[in-house]
Design a protein around this motif. Sequence first.
Motif, mmCIF file in Angstrom:
data_model
loop_
_atom_site.group_PDB
_atom_site.id
_atom_site.type_symbol
_atom_site.label_atom_id
_atom_site.label_comp_id
_atom_site.label_asym_id
_atom_site.label_seq_id
_atom_site.Cartn_x
_atom_site.Cartn_y
_atom_site.Cartn_z
ATOM 1 N N THR A 1 -8.872 -11.495 16.813
ATOM 2 C CA THR A 1 -7.551 -11.505 16.213
ATOM 3 C C THR A 1 -7.186 -12.510 15.095
ATOM 4 O O THR A 1 -7.065 -12.090 13.976
ATOM 5 C CB THR A 1 -6.530 -11.652 17.282
ATOM 6 O OG1 THR A 1 -6.625 -10.992 18.427
ATOM 7 C CG2 THR A 1 -5.194 -11.391 16.701
ATOM 8 N N PRO A 2 -7.649 -13.865 15.152
ATOM 9 C CA PRO A 2 -7.446 -14.765 14.091
ATOM 10 C C PRO A 2 -8.514 -14.468 13.144
ATOM 11 O O PRO A 2 -8.115 -14.836 11.855
ATOM 12 C CB PRO A 2 -7.557 -16.152 14.735
ATOM 13 C CG PRO A 2 -8.178 -15.968 16.198
ATOM 14 C CD PRO A 2 -7.868 -14.605 16.651
ATOM 15 N N SER A 3 -9.585 -13.837 13.387
ATOM 16 C CA SER A 3 -10.461 -13.526 12.171
ATOM 17 C C SER A 3 -9.911 -12.614 11.233
ATOM 18 O O SER A 3 -10.097 -12.757 10.180
ATOM 19 C CB SER A 3 -11.913 -13.301 12.730
ATOM 20 O OG SER A 3 -11.496 -11.846 13.416
ATOM 21 N N LEU B 1 -20.275 -26.467 14.422
ATOM 22 C CA LEU B 1 -21.321 -25.010 14.460
ATOM 23 C C LEU B 1 -22.487 -25.306 14.756
ATOM 24 O O LEU B 1 -23.051 -24.774 15.625
ATOM 25 C CB LEU B 1 -20.918 -24.294 13.209
ATOM 26 C CG LEU B 1 -19.680 -23.346 13.216
ATOM 27 C CD1 LEU B 1 -19.681 -22.649 11.851
ATOM 28 C CD2 LEU B 1 -19.485 -22.363 14.216
ATOM 29 N N VAL B 2 -23.189 -26.396 13.850
ATOM 30 C CA VAL B 2 -24.559 -26.860 14.228
ATOM 31 C C VAL B 2 -24.689 -27.410 15.566
ATOM 32 O O VAL B 2 -25.719 -26.970 16.294
ATOM 33 C CB VAL B 2 -24.901 -27.900 13.012
ATOM 34 C CG1 VAL B 2 -26.392 -28.523 13.533
ATOM 35 C CG2 VAL B 2 -24.928 -27.366 11.669
ATOM 36 N N ARG C 1 -28.706 -19.668 25.782
ATOM 37 C CA ARG C 1 -27.799 -18.420 25.174
ATOM 38 C C ARG C 1 -28.406 -17.841 24.083
ATOM 39 O O ARG C 1 -29.231 -18.366 23.193
ATOM 40 C CB ARG C 1 -26.588 -19.603 24.434
ATOM 41 C CG ARG C 1 -25.201 -18.473 24.268
ATOM 42 C CD ARG C 1 -24.311 -19.117 23.904
ATOM 43 N NE ARG C 1 -24.215 -20.585 23.570
ATOM 44 C CZ ARG C 1 -24.581 -21.096 22.526
ATOM 45 N NH1 ARG C 1 -25.165 -20.827 21.459
ATOM 46 N NH2 ARG C 1 -24.452 -22.422 22.411
ATOM 47 N N SER C 2 -28.351 -16.534 24.195
ATOM 48 C CA SER C 2 -28.722 -15.767 23.088
ATOM 49 C C SER C 2 -27.955 -15.852 21.901
ATOM 50 O O SER C 2 -27.115 -16.186 21.743
ATOM 51 C CB SER C 2 -28.667 -14.216 23.547
ATOM 52 O OG SER C 2 -27.318 -13.815 23.502
ATOM 53 N N SER C 3 -29.010 -15.965 20.730
ATOM 54 C CA SER C 3 -28.449 -15.683 19.476
ATOM 55 C C SER C 3 -27.372 -14.865 18.802
ATOM 56 O O SER C 3 -26.620 -15.032 18.182
ATOM 57 C CB SER C 3 -29.430 -16.132 18.511
ATOM 58 O OG SER C 3 -30.345 -15.001 18.347
ATOM 59 N N ASN C 4 -27.478 -13.590 19.380
ATOM 60 C CA ASN C 4 -26.874 -12.459 19.001
ATOM 61 C C ASN C 4 -25.342 -12.889 19.389
ATOM 62 O O ASN C 4 -24.344 -12.703 18.629
ATOM 63 C CB ASN C 4 -27.052 -11.352 19.733
ATOM 64 C CG ASN C 4 -28.524 -10.931 19.157
ATOM 65 O OD1 ASN C 4 -28.831 -11.130 17.856
ATOM 66 N ND2 ASN C 4 -29.377 -9.881 20.019
ATOM 67 N N LEU C 5 -25.239 -13.220 20.789
ATOM 68 C CA LEU C 5 -23.802 -13.710 21.323
ATOM 69 C C LEU C 5 -23.340 -14.632 20.319
ATOM 70 O O LEU C 5 -22.047 -14.685 19.985
ATOM 71 C CB LEU C 5 -23.805 -14.081 22.619
ATOM 72 C CG LEU C 5 -22.471 -14.426 23.240
ATOM 73 C CD1 LEU C 5 -21.695 -13.002 23.300
ATOM 74 C CD2 LEU C 5 -22.950 -14.922 24.720
ATOM 75 N N THR D 1 -19.485 -16.705 16.224
ATOM 76 C CA THR D 1 -19.216 -17.550 15.060
ATOM 77 C C THR D 1 -19.360 -17.031 13.692
ATOM 78 O O THR D 1 -19.108 -17.483 12.608
ATOM 79 C CB THR D 1 -20.370 -18.658 15.160
ATOM 80 O OG1 THR D 1 -21.470 -18.119 15.101
ATOM 81 C CG2 THR D 1 -20.038 -19.377 16.397
ATOM 82 N N PHE D 2 -19.540 -15.500 13.615
ATOM 83 C CA PHE D 2 -19.469 -14.829 12.212
ATOM 84 C C PHE D 2 -18.302 -15.303 11.539
ATOM 85 O O PHE D 2 -18.561 -15.818 10.179
ATOM 86 C CB PHE D 2 -19.908 -13.481 12.182
ATOM 87 C CG PHE D 2 -19.693 -12.863 11.028
ATOM 88 C CD1 PHE D 2 -20.537 -13.073 10.054
ATOM 89 C CD2 PHE D 2 -18.563 -12.199 10.726
ATOM 90 C CE1 PHE D 2 -20.327 -12.217 8.789
ATOM 91 C CE2 PHE D 2 -18.119 -11.355 9.488
ATOM 92 C CZ PHE D 2 -19.346 -11.762 8.295
#
Length: 1912
Positions: free
Chosen positions: A1530-1532, A1631-1632, A1642-1646, A1651-1652
């Motif tokens: 939503t905020p995105s 983020l880093v 954790r999978s990178s896709n998730l 974080t996109f």
Amino acid sequence: MASSSTVPQRSQSRRMSRAQTMLVDLQNEDSSAMDSELVPSSLAVIAPILRVANEIQEDNPRVAYLCRFHAFEKAHRMDPTSSGRGVRQFKTYLLHRLEKEEQETRPRLARNDPKEIQLYYQNYYENNIKRGQQTKKPEEMAKILQIATVLYDVLKTVVPSSKVDEETHKYAEDVKRKREQYEHYNILPLNATGAKSAIMELPEIKAAIRALHNVQNLPMSRVRATPNVPHALPEEKDKSVVDILDWLSSYFGFQKGNVANQREHLILLLANMDVRYKNSENYIQLSSTTVDQLMDKIFKNYKSWCKYLRCDLKIRIPEGFDKQQICLIYIGLYLLIWGEASNIRFMPECICYIFHNMAKEVYDVISNVPSASGDMYYGDAPDDEAFLRNVITPIYQVLRKEAKRNKGGKTSHSRWRNYDDLNEYFWSERCLKLGWPMQLKADFFANSEPILPANDRTNQVHTGKRKPKTNFVEARTFWHLYRSFDRMWIFFTLAFQAMVIVAWSSSGSLLAFFEEDVFRRVTSIFITQAFLNFLQAALDIILSLNAWRSLKFTQILRYVLKFAVATVWAVVLPIGYASSVLNPTGLVKLFSDWAGNWQSQTFYNYAVAIYLIPNILAAIMFFLPFLRRTMERSNWRIITLFMWWAQPKLYVGRGLHESIFSLLKYTLFWIMLLISKLAFSYYVEILPLVGPTKLIMDVHVVNYEWHEFFPNATYNIGVVIAIWAPIVLVYFMDAQIWYSIFSTLFGGIHGALSHLGEIRTLGMLRSRFDDVPLAFCDRLLPSSKEDRKKYMDEAIHRQNIANFSQVWNEFIESMRKEDLLSNEERDLLLVPYSSSDISVVQWPPFLLASKIPIALDMAKDFKGREDADLFKKIKSDGYMLSAVIECYETLRDIMYGLLVDEADRLILRQICFEVDTSILQNRFLTEFRMSGMPSLSDKLEKFLKVLLSEIESVDVYKSQIINVLQDIIEIITQDIMANGNEILERAHVQSSYLENEKKEQRFEKINIHLIENKSWKEKVVRLFLLLTVKESAINVPTNLDARRRITFFANSLFMNMPSAPKVRDMLSFSVLTPYYKEDVLYSVEELNKENEDGISILFYLQKIYPDEWANFLHRINDQKQNYSMEMKNDLTRQWVSYRGQTLSRTVRGMMYYKRALEVQCFLEMARDSEIPGGYRNFESSGDDEKAFAEALADMKFTYVVSCQVYGAQKKSDDQRDRSCYSNILNLMLTYPSLRVAYIDEREETVNGISQKFYYSVLLKGGDKFDEEIYRVKLPGPPTEIGEGKPENQNHAIIFTRGEALQTIDMNQDNYFEEAFKMRNVLKEFLDSSSRPTILGLREHIFTGSVSSLAWFMSNQETSFVTIGQRILANPLRVRFHYGHPDIFDRIFHITRGGISKASKTINLSEDVFAGYNSTLRGGRITHHEYIQVGKGRDVGMNQISAFEAKVANGNGEQTLSRDVYRLGRRFDFYRMLSFYFTTVGFYFSSMVTVLTVYVFLYGRVYMVMSGLEKNILASPNIHQSKALEEALATPSVFQLGLLLVLPMVMEIGLEKGFRTALGDFIIMQLQLASVFFTFQLGTKAHYFGRTILHGGAKYRATGRGFVVFHAKFAENYRLYSRSHFVKGLELVILLVLYEVYGDSYRSSNLYLFITFSLWFLVASWLFAPFVFNPSGFDWQKTVDDWTDWKRWMGNRGGIGIPTEKSWESWWDGEQEHLKHTNIRGRILEIILVFRFFIFQYGIVYHLDIAHHSKSLLVYGLSWIVLLSALLVLKMVSMGRRKFGTDFQLMFRILKALLFLGFVSVMTVLFVVCGLTISDLFACLLAFLPSGWALLLIGQASSPLFKRLGLWDSIKELARAYEYIMGLVIFAPIAILSWFPFVSEFQTRLLFNQAFSRGLQISMILTGRKEKTTGSK
């Protein structure tokens, strides 16, 4: 005084004292301008003398010289020591000129100077005054008499009194007598005699003057001849009282300028109001109804004030007096008070208080009742400044003292009283105790220290006991948002609590609400409400403490009781709930128990029932708005007592309730919205998260990855908070998104129902054009109902088209003058004025394009035999039929007019007869062969071309016409007509009696002179267009702006608007434009000045507007105009300036109002026979009707530009200021109706001391210079009190006229066709059932084509000023005033504080407060979209960001203001929601969006670094839920700017079509619109938050020029470092860390899914300023930027060094807000800083060197390392300073030792302790934020660190961090700059294609030029 003896002596004496101080280069100045216009303010009285000298210079140079000599002597007497500012330079210059002229000039009329000047004076009198007084205009006579007066003054100094002859004396007496009759006037020449002005002949003006002149029975001042009258005022004894205002001035001492100004003001008000409902015949007397209406409007606020204070009205009519006369006295008194009140005009109730007491005195005087003090208030014979001195100045001094406490906006609002505080003092009965005359020792004036002299330091403020704030305290805290909108926060909080409780139930279904246990838990929301109400009551007390000393006891008692009751409920309800747990109840059981056995209910149920009683009553009253409104506005004591608890005792904000219909509309809107929002919140945000939360709370974590302080904490509360905190923020924010969606839908529907966009293309226009004239006459011309019934009549229809053609053609001509059309396009769009000789309607040629060629093809190819079939095909297209008939009849008329020979004419008549009869008898196809039509068409085209060609040789020209004409007749008779030969033979027989008549000699006699006939030539042009114009005309006009204007105008005619009144009956109005130092007209140098890329403004605009430039060149190169090169340069300057945001563009646009009024007058006055002649003939006629039209236009329209510093610009040495002055002067000379008001600052010597005095002055254009009309002295500098723009408006508002006032900024434009609708708009004030006080108008943003950024802003602003304001006005009823171009009910607002608010800082967004004030005082604001005004917006990235920062600052200040608090508290619940989400709520939501990002990332980093996330995900019961990620989507949406794009797309779709809207949306995304909007989100959040916490809001000059320059890296860094870059880098680190330390499980896709939008936000914040910076990726500029940035970073700061020169100066400036914040702000800042320590705490436990130790010692050791590193850096820094120069060797040894030590330590750490390379990078991420935190703490605690001597260390640390941040941001830019294609792509991204192509060409040419130069 003989020149030969006197002047040289004087010259000698002056020569001794002359100093070489000529600071101005006089050689480059026009000497006449230097003489009269550059006189120093202390010598202002000699300016008229020098003007006269310049005026008569050519006529008699010697007399001009004597005038200058007289001026010089006068100046020397006034300032013998030349101590005034600029006096010495001016006197030196003047003396130099006098010495030169003494030698060069000689008497012409006599042998000596005395005789010369006497003869010249007598000649001047006889030639100009004696002969001219009956023929010359009043303004000409005023100038002549002024010259004569000055000449006589000079004459008296040159000629001894004994030698002045009798005739000269007689002339001088006559001049003196006439001078009073011919003063410079504004609109009405009231004193003029001789040639009467048309406006003075209007009966309504005469009636108003007659009413004002009625001073019969009024007691005249009886003390004027008493001995105590000063000798300096002898003329006052004989002063005659001409009218009521003179009479008032004689008693109260008002200034002459004020009296004259208000006299004209009142006459025009009365005349305009009176004529509205009167017949002009038998018009003698002013109607009593008019005076009563004006009384009601002006005194409505005063009467309300008296009722509120429960004091008697002082407006009383003594017995035996004329009521109208007494009413006019009271009206005049109020206007005179208001006209002289200066800054006190912002305090309407203070003016009520003054009027209240003075009205009593008036009544006492008229009734011959002695006043209480036994004498008149001012004593005997008050002078002209008595009122100013005794009433206004003391109050002004209180204002000025309080403004000084403000310290330029840096002091807390709670420490000084603003305009509102001082005005609200007059809301209590205490004001009546001030007495009259006012007791200057009274409470109000108690601490008014005397104002410091001008030469004292302005920042010196006397300390002393501070007066309390009045009613409200503007404290800097976010709690204001809760206090003002508590009902909204309580509602959302209770709804959230209830939804969580229901979702937490076992089923999670909404039906669980009805379960016993769930319902019991839901009832706990009342406990929450009690606590929130307790918080509200506590805030009321805490935040208003500073105003308690000004509150009445009952108000304090109300606060205390509300707090006590809230406390009781906060205790009782929890206790009751606790007891009710033992007796659980369900919903069904509850109601059955209440019905069956109500006594057995629990205590909690009783408590809740009692607690809800006020809410139930409020709900009932909500649906009875009329009752609530009546009760709130009532002053009955019993009702006041009843309302005491619910409503605070305030003068404003009472009864803000709409009608039941309006209420139901916006209630339905919000109920639908809230249902959608709550359903979304429940099913998307809350319910999906409940399950995972329950599982997380059951997981037991023992293996933490850091030192856990609370290892035994239950339920993993930290994880729960980390997960739920962002969701809670989103929950409170997403209503803003739902508002955007619903407002878009409702706004689109409302717009469609309003007929917006029905005509949006040229095709739609053509299809409905035949309806346009009827709609035009119906909407824009005055007509009765009977007239409308006659519209079907053919004659009336043609009359309508004739009327329409006048306006349409003026519209088209105006666009041609603006170069939006070419000459060809203009011809295609014009409608012929005259159509009486054509049997069909003559439509514009663009509608008839290709109709004739198509008809010819149809006829040629027609195979049938019946005429009816052919005619049916032609008649199927109405425009084709019209074109065919017109073409035939026009050709017949042209040829008939051309022929001279009667026999030739006979042949033509017979041919036409054959055509007509064959059509009537249906044998046309039989008699005429269609196959010959193409050849006839070709010949006709050739014929018309010859007629239109230039005549080089008359004989050749004539022979060409004859040849073609004979060919045409031959084709007609031989090829087309079946019996053509018969006609020729018949003609030959009939004319055979003429001698030598031969067949081949036919058609040789033609009237060659006919081509000089204008109307005949127009017919030829039109026929040529009809025959030749093909399909290309379908796209006429090609200019997009011209298309937009034409289609909008046509579309608006079908929208709902009031019918047009007659000009005489319409409301009169003024336009007011504030101007400071903006561009007026670009100079030639500015046009051609090139930037670093070789691009000039002129080149830039040629590429942006290529078609308009081509049209302009065609216009100025027209041989008929024969423009000189100088004229062409001036026109080029205008062309460029009219495409910028300049004052000249605004003035041109606003003056269309006058032109439109004159056209309307013409249409109303012109007889049917005159209309075909056209307005142009009427305009050039110069007859009485033209004068009458101008008079009416002047009476109805006034335009005032408030050029605050015009006087300073006139005398400035700065070239730009002088240019602005001359350009403004030229505007006045070009537009005689334009008025300029300015603040004049004069130095005058009083008692030997030089003092500054200030005046409001009104000017108009004269012959060559400006002429002063009115001058009103001010109590002091007006702009020192409040914000600049509202003070600028306020000083000039007294010079406006009329009942309406339009506010226009100087970045606006207007259009002729829109100006024509003004009288319709003004009728909204009269027609509406609930009369509005502000009419909101639509705007068109004209800067959208400049660049992609300008396009984004244009679309964003367009959506706000259309769909946004449409929904605000209806149904939400919360539209306010947003600056421009709204129209105010002028009388309503001048009696209620003006058209803006001006308190320093708090009213930074001054315009919106006018809307708040209007609403609070019972006004209503509407919005109208059938008219639009042009507006410019900022076009560059830095300009736009400065504008957004200014608006965010303003909204931050609004949040703290009393206006927002009162509206938030007094609106009903749903209207309050509308108010919140459309004002401060939008900015708070922006801030919450950013805050959500922080909370989410810090929560995730906490879970990752502590190991909680790893442990929880490893649990077999937990699977990673996407609930949080889905909720955070939503905020995105907000971040990406999609909120702003949604209404934009709807509005574009509505007005241009949804296909266009979709295309625009896609193009905007490709041009990175989302990057831009995301960046601006950061701007809003930063400045809004910082303003509320620390203040620092200020006006930011954005600049309105064309942005074609490259902003340097250092400039962008300065602008965005704190607002974007620091925050962006912080998010990068978060983020880093989240990626690195959570990557193993954790999978990178998730991760990318989560974080996109966050990476997108980071990239936008860090790099948007460079992406949108022209040439931002040009390699050479990048290198230059780096050099410039390094230089800026290295430069030392200091006093006077600007921020753009030194990093240190900038760094100090960035902390300005912390220097002036309070202790609360500093503590909060430090608390927020502690977040940076989390990085270090989390990372050190993950280092390899830590060996998985969880000891607190690890964290302690990390601090030792950090402090050691800082200590080493400090040692290096100190070593550089102490040893760097004198002990170079010592410094090198020190550095070597430090290096060896560092290597040794690192070796040990790597070898012994197990340090790894990854640890080094991790340490950077750990220690950099900690160091930054220490730096921020140091800045927040700067006083402490300065005392400890550590401030230099803080500064050095800051410099190091700035270097690091600069490098990190600069590196990607440098890398991208290596690739040339990046720069080219960016240019195409930023600018439109034409400019991009032009830029490349320019660069190529520049490169070629350089090569050529190099080769030489």
